[in-house]
Enzyme design. Structure first.
Site, PDB file in Angstrom:
ATOM      1  N   ASP A  92      44.457  27.028  39.728  1.00  0.00           N
ATOM      2  CA  ASP A  92      45.143  27.950  38.836  1.00  0.00           C
ATOM      3  C   ASP A  92      46.645  27.725  39.014  1.00  0.00           C
ATOM      4  O   ASP A  92      47.112  27.425  40.111  1.00  0.00           O
ATOM      5  CB  ASP A  92      44.754  29.386  39.206  1.00  0.00           C
ATOM      6  N   SER A  93      47.401  27.873  37.936  1.00  0.00           N
ATOM      7  CA  SER A  93      48.838  27.591  37.992  1.00  0.00           C
ATOM      8  C   SER A  93      49.617  28.602  38.818  1.00  0.00           C
ATOM      9  O   SER A  93      50.776  28.372  39.149  1.00  0.00           O
ATOM     10  CB  SER A  93      49.422  27.577  36.579  1.00  0.00           C
ATOM     11  N   GLY A  94      48.998  29.719  39.138  1.00  0.00           N
ATOM     12  CA  GLY A  94      49.705  30.773  39.854  1.00  0.00           C
ATOM     13  C   GLY A  94      50.292  31.831  38.943  1.00  0.00           C
ATOM     14  O   GLY A  94      50.855  32.818  39.416  1.00  0.00           O
ATOM     15  N   GLY A  95      50.158  31.626  37.630  1.00  0.00           N
ATOM     16  CA  GLY A  95      50.730  32.584  36.682  1.00  0.00           C
ATOM     17  C   GLY A  95      50.229  33.992  36.884  1.00  0.00           C
ATOM     18  O   GLY A  95      51.011  34.951  36.910  1.00  0.00           O
ATOM     19  N   PHE A  96      48.925  34.149  37.067  1.00  0.00           N
ATOM     20  CA  PHE A  96      48.357  35.484  37.221  1.00  0.00           C
ATOM     21  C   PHE A  96      48.932  36.167  38.455  1.00  0.00           C
ATOM     22  O   PHE A  96      49.267  37.357  38.426  1.00  0.00           O
ATOM     23  CB  PHE A  96      46.832  35.401  37.319  1.00  0.00           C
ATOM     24  N   ASP A 146      51.272  29.992  32.427  1.00  0.00           N
ATOM     25  CA  ASP A 146      51.198  30.929  31.311  1.00  0.00           C
ATOM     26  C   ASP A 146      51.527  32.322  31.809  1.00  0.00           C
ATOM     27  O   ASP A 146      51.658  32.544  33.012  1.00  0.00           O
ATOM     28  CB  ASP A 146      49.796  30.922  30.685  1.00  0.00           C
ATOM     29  N   GLN A 194      46.026  32.652  25.284  1.00  0.00           N
ATOM     30  CA  GLN A 194      46.349  34.047  25.563  1.00  0.00           C
ATOM     31  C   GLN A 194      46.375  34.817  24.236  1.00  0.00           C
ATOM     32  O   GLN A 194      45.871  34.357  23.236  1.00  0.00           O
ATOM     33  CB  GLN A 194      47.671  34.136  26.312  1.00  0.00           C
ATOM     34  N   GLY A 221      43.545  36.005  30.309  1.00  0.00           N
ATOM     35  CA  GLY A 221      43.929  37.333  29.872  1.00  0.00           C
ATOM     36  C   GLY A 221      42.785  38.238  29.478  1.00  0.00           C
ATOM     37  O   GLY A 221      43.002  39.252  28.808  1.00  0.00           O
ATOM     38  N   ASP A 271      34.921  31.380  36.936  1.00  0.00           N
ATOM     39  CA  ASP A 271      35.259  31.657  38.329  1.00  0.00           C
ATOM     40  C   ASP A 271      35.445  33.150  38.476  1.00  0.00           C
ATOM     41  O   ASP A 271      35.748  33.852  37.505  1.00  0.00           O
ATOM     42  CB  ASP A 271      36.547  30.943  38.745  1.00  0.00           C
ATOM     43  N   HIS A 340      25.224  34.248  50.532  1.00  0.00           N
ATOM     44  CA  HIS A 340      24.112  34.655  49.669  1.00  0.00           C
ATOM     45  C   HIS A 340      24.569  34.839  48.225  1.00  0.00           C
ATOM     46  O   HIS A 340      23.944  34.324  47.292  1.00  0.00           O
ATOM     47  CB  HIS A 340      23.484  35.959  50.154  1.00  0.00           C
TER      48      HIS A 340
END
Length: 376
Positions: A92-96, A146, A194, A221, A271, A340
């Site tokens: 992930d780009s780290g945007g979130f 993003d 988005q 998003g 994910d 599990h």
């Protein structure tokens, strides 16, 4: 990276495919365990490969950039070698993560300035710098920078945010094309659609993303608080536009029912932290529903966690024993529950794939989603 669709369902938009990467082939639909800082919490890489049978895991650019840092990862030869993982990785780009630091970041056309949650130091992410960082990490699939809009947000905010995201994407694509992998394997670059829950913005974004011609595309998003029916509607809108011959990745989703319904609407990749996060809190996913092991009713239940399970965890440990570990605060409880739950999720996408291939997916999906989400 190469993506091949091998089977399609005749009554839904579900498809079974094969994704070829520099670190092996991935049969889709696929669920990707989240290994934010280069570690799926409480789970050994050996368990991920042997017991969970994960073909691809996630890393997060924001967290890896801050710690251990790019100097360490470059000296190690990339994240694969650093963590001892020879299968695929998506970053992930780290945007979130950056945009969740609402009080400690500033968004401009240039990029986003933010302060580290670790020590308060100031940093700048631009579309170009994120590509460079993901090159150093060496992930097989790199995500574009993003802005993940919150829910709810106004139409005006979503419009402005989307404009910035698209400007960043054009720059990111250009920089991606002008740079090369560092470790001898190919790296794909996925743009992210988005537009919040506004249909016209989602259409605009999907069209712009599709026009970039990248190896795959993502939908971001969603699953941020909006009603689930709204999420499904946005998926349908976007997937009617995104190229059918490219993999589609629904970011941060979700429950077993979300995965089943997402596949039915044409999603290939998922994910979510839910299997491990919920597992650490004593929630077990099973083929018959979810179990809260903290409840007294499991105290004397010596049956397996899931009689229909697929790993050593299901057959070696009883509900009563794992409950005992949970209420005792033993770390082994989180490990057993995480392995599990991840194995359950990977078994679920394998069953979905099998049913797409044999033509039973449409008849199976509604009952399966309802059964797996009920609380036992």
């Amino acid at each position: 990276m190469k993506f091949t669709i091998e089977h399609t369902d005749q009554r839904t938009n579900a498809r079974a495919g094969r994704l070829s990467t520099g670190h092996g082939e991935i049969q889709t639909p696929i669920f990707m365990p989240v290994g934010t800082v280069g570690s799926v919490k409480g789970v050994h890489q050996r368990e991920l490969s042997d017991d969970v049978d994960a073909k691809i895991i996630l890393g997060n650019t924001y967290h890896l950039y801050l710690r251990p840092g790019m100097d360490i990862l470059k000296k190690a030869g990339g994240l694969h070698k650093f963590i001892g993982w020879d299968r695929a990785i998506l970053t992930d780009s780290g945007g979130f993560q950056v945009f969740s630091l609402a009080a400690n970041r500033k968004i401009t056309d240039e990029g986003v300035t933010f302060r580290s949650h670790i020590d308060g130091s100031k940093h700048l992410f631009t579309p170009e710098s994120v590509v460079d960082t993901e090159r150093i990490i060496g992930s097989d699939i790199m995500m574009a920078l993003d802005e993940c809009t919150p829910y709810p947000c106004t139409y005006e905010y979503a419009t402005k945010s989307l404009d910035i995201t698209h400007k960043w994407l054009a720059r990111g694509v250009s920089h991606y094309k002008s740079t090369s992998p560092l470790y001898g394997h190919d790296q794909a670059y996925f743009p992210i659609v988005q537009g919040s829950v506004y249909k016209d913005l989602r259409i605009k974004s999907a069209e712009f993303v599709a026009s970039q011609g990248m190896e795959g595309n993502a939908i971001g998003g969603l699953s941020v608080g909006e009603p689930v029916e709204m999420m499904y509607e946005m998926i349908e809108v976007v997937n009617s536009i995104l190229p059918k011959d490219k993999p589609r990745y629904l970011m941060g989703v979700g429950t077993p029912a979300n995965i089943i319904e997402g596949v039915a609407r044409g999603i290939d990749m998922f994910d979510c932290v839910m299997p491990t996060r919920n597992g650490r809190n004593g929630m077990i996913f099973t083929s018959e529903g979810t179990i809260n092991l903290k409840n007294e009713k499991w105290k004397e239940d010596f049956s397996p966690l899931d009689p229909n399970g697929t790993t050593y965890v299901d057959h070696c440990y009883s509900k009563a024993y794992v409950r005992h570990l949970v209420v005792s605060g033993e770390r082994l409880a989180a490990q057993i529950a995480s392995v599990h739950n991840l194995a359950f999720y990977l078994a679920l996408v394998r069953e979905i794939r099998s049913r797409i291939i044999d033509g039973t997916f449409a008849d199976w999906k509604d009952g399966a989603a309802e059964r797996m989400m009920r609380r036992i």
